[in-house]
Design an enzyme around this catalytic site. Sequence first.
Site, mmCIF file in Angstrom:
data_model
loop_
_atom_site.group_PDB
_atom_site.id
_atom_site.type_symbol
_atom_site.label_atom_id
_atom_site.label_comp_id
_atom_site.label_asym_id
_atom_site.label_seq_id
_atom_site.Cartn_x
_atom_site.Cartn_y
_atom_site.Cartn_z
ATOM 1 N N SER A 166 0.867 -1.181 0.000
ATOM 2 C CA SER A 166 0.000 0.000 0.000
ATOM 3 C C SER A 166 0.899 1.224 0.000
ATOM 4 C CB SER A 166 -0.848 -0.014 1.277
ATOM 5 O OG SER A 166 -1.394 1.250 1.540
ATOM 6 N N TYR A 191 -2.450 -0.900 10.371
ATOM 7 C CA TYR A 191 -2.348 -1.064 8.912
ATOM 8 C C TYR A 191 -0.989 -0.572 8.409
ATOM 9 C CZ TYR A 191 -3.971 -0.912 4.014
ATOM 10 O OH TYR A 191 -4.119 -1.123 2.663
HETATM 11 P P1 NAD Z 1 -11.553 -6.052 -0.249
HETATM 12 O O1 NAD Z 1 -12.168 -5.834 1.092
HETATM 13 O O2 NAD Z 1 -12.315 -5.700 -1.467
HETATM 14 O O3 NAD Z 1 -11.088 -7.556 -0.389
HETATM 15 C C1 NAD Z 1 -10.405 -8.217 0.639
HETATM 16 C C2 NAD Z 1 -10.282 -9.693 0.324
HETATM 17 O O4 NAD Z 1 -9.574 -10.303 1.414
HETATM 18 C C3 NAD Z 1 -11.628 -10.404 0.217
HETATM 19 O O5 NAD Z 1 -11.536 -11.432 -0.765
HETATM 20 C C4 NAD Z 1 -11.811 -11.022 1.593
HETATM 21 O O6 NAD Z 1 -12.630 -12.168 1.609
HETATM 22 C C5 NAD Z 1 -10.357 -11.373 1.905
HETATM 23 N N1 NAD Z 1 -10.126 -11.542 3.331
HETATM 24 C C6 NAD Z 1 -10.329 -10.637 4.336
HETATM 25 N N2 NAD Z 1 -10.032 -11.202 5.515
HETATM 26 C C7 NAD Z 1 -9.622 -12.476 5.244
HETATM 27 C C8 NAD Z 1 -9.208 -13.572 6.035
HETATM 28 N N3 NAD Z 1 -9.144 -13.486 7.367
HETATM 29 N N4 NAD Z 1 -8.882 -14.726 5.416
HETATM 30 C C9 NAD Z 1 -8.976 -14.850 4.083
HETATM 31 N N5 NAD Z 1 -9.360 -13.855 3.270
HETATM 32 C C10 NAD Z 1 -9.690 -12.691 3.857
HETATM 33 O O7 NAD Z 1 -10.164 -5.271 -0.173
HETATM 34 P P2 NAD Z 1 -9.231 -4.623 -1.311
HETATM 35 O O8 NAD Z 1 -9.437 -3.162 -1.293
HETATM 36 O O9 NAD Z 1 -9.357 -5.372 -2.583
HETATM 37 O O10 NAD Z 1 -7.805 -4.869 -0.657
HETATM 38 C C11 NAD Z 1 -6.969 -5.935 -1.056
HETATM 39 C C12 NAD Z 1 -5.550 -5.653 -0.597
HETATM 40 O O11 NAD Z 1 -5.107 -4.427 -1.194
HETATM 41 C C13 NAD Z 1 -5.405 -5.460 0.915
HETATM 42 O O12 NAD Z 1 -4.209 -6.044 1.348
HETATM 43 C C14 NAD Z 1 -5.349 -3.947 1.068
HETATM 44 O O13 NAD Z 1 -4.647 -3.574 2.205
HETATM 45 C C15 NAD Z 1 -4.611 -3.579 -0.204
HETATM 46 N N6 NAD Z 1 -4.810 -2.179 -0.603
HETATM 47 C C16 NAD Z 1 -6.038 -1.716 -0.936
HETATM 48 C C17 NAD Z 1 -6.179 -0.395 -1.315
HETATM 49 C C18 NAD Z 1 -7.497 0.178 -1.739
HETATM 50 O O14 NAD Z 1 -7.574 1.400 -1.922
HETATM 51 N N7 NAD Z 1 -8.523 -0.605 -1.936
HETATM 52 C C19 NAD Z 1 -5.076 0.459 -1.320
HETATM 53 C C20 NAD Z 1 -3.836 -0.049 -0.953
HETATM 54 C C21 NAD Z 1 -3.721 -1.371 -0.602
#
Ligand code: NAD
Length: 282
Positions: free
Chosen positions: A165, A178
């Site tokens: 991130s 985080y």
């Molecule tokens: P999201 O909430 O859309 O998806 C999260 C996924 O992780 C889902 O498939 C969920 O089922 C799974 N998950 C959550 N807890 C879990 C667990 N205990 N065991 C197994 N699976 C689990 O989130 P996203 O926005 O797609 O984020 C995905 C990654 O990208 C994360 O690591 C997040 O920190 C990172 N990220 C996201 C953003 C953003 O703006 N969306 C920015 C930077 C980094």
Amino acid sequence: MLRRGITATTPPSERLPRMSISGIKGKTAVVTGSTSGIGLGIALALAKEGANIVMNGLGPEDEPQNQASIQAVKALGTRVSFDGANMLRAGEIVAMIQKAEKDFGQVDILVNNAGIQHVSPIETFPTEKWDAIIAINLTSAFHTIRTSLPGMKTRNWGRIVNVCSAHSLTASPFKAAYVAAKHGLAGLTKTVALETAESMITCNAISPGFVWTPLVEKQIPDLAKSEGITLEQAKKKVLERQPSRRFATTDQIGAMAVYLASEEASAVTGTNFSIDGGWTAQ
Ligand code: NAD
């Protein structure tokens, strides 16, 4: 002068010759947290290049959102399975990798993407939220990597992509767990890259800024409430950190994962690629 077959109405993405991407077809990728958001974008992008995919996420396989995601990846024609391993539990994580190796013969590409968020001042940050964020966003990658590396080393080929991130490079108030977890994951990426540098295994990180996914969407009402503003104003406020003032897309993150998994990226290891609309350039 437009190339033959290209007209003024041809979308920009189809005007350019396609960048060469090789080495992904027939490989097996495990993508944690791939039933939603960025993980789903990465699973779709790798499947489009011909990779078999082990999907993972919370909740049962037949839950409607999970099913929709699994069917979307399956529609691309490669072999797809689902493993509901909870990234909070070391035993389930190890079993997921071992099952993938047994069912598919090998794990070639590992994408550590599962992640959660909680926003709170540190004095009142719930201890159980701290523990869960560190476990899911950081420790789960330690377990998937340590379990899949022996097989990658035997075959002398592997690709590890850790979804970090902008918060792996910079901080924001109220995101203590985080920010700590993502800085930790960026450090783990570099260590694994150095430990595997002489082999044909690479380990890299992708650091998105704000990407429009359920994880971000869930933060909007809280922000609106805490700031006393409308949902639309809260959405704009989120983007204040991102100079482009546009959310990145899951397709864009998927495209970077495809590059890092490809043969063309075999000299790229230990890096942390920002896809953040200029956030960390400030
Ligand atoms: P999201 O909430 O859309 O998806 C999260 C996924 O992780 C889902 O498939 C969920 O089922 C799974 N998950 C959550 N807890 C879990 C667990 N205990 N065991 C197994 N699976 C689990 O989130 P996203 O926005 O797609 O984020 C995905 C990654 O990208 C994360 O690591 C997040 O920190 C990172 N990220 C996201 C953003 C953003 O703006 N969306 C920015 C930077 C980094």
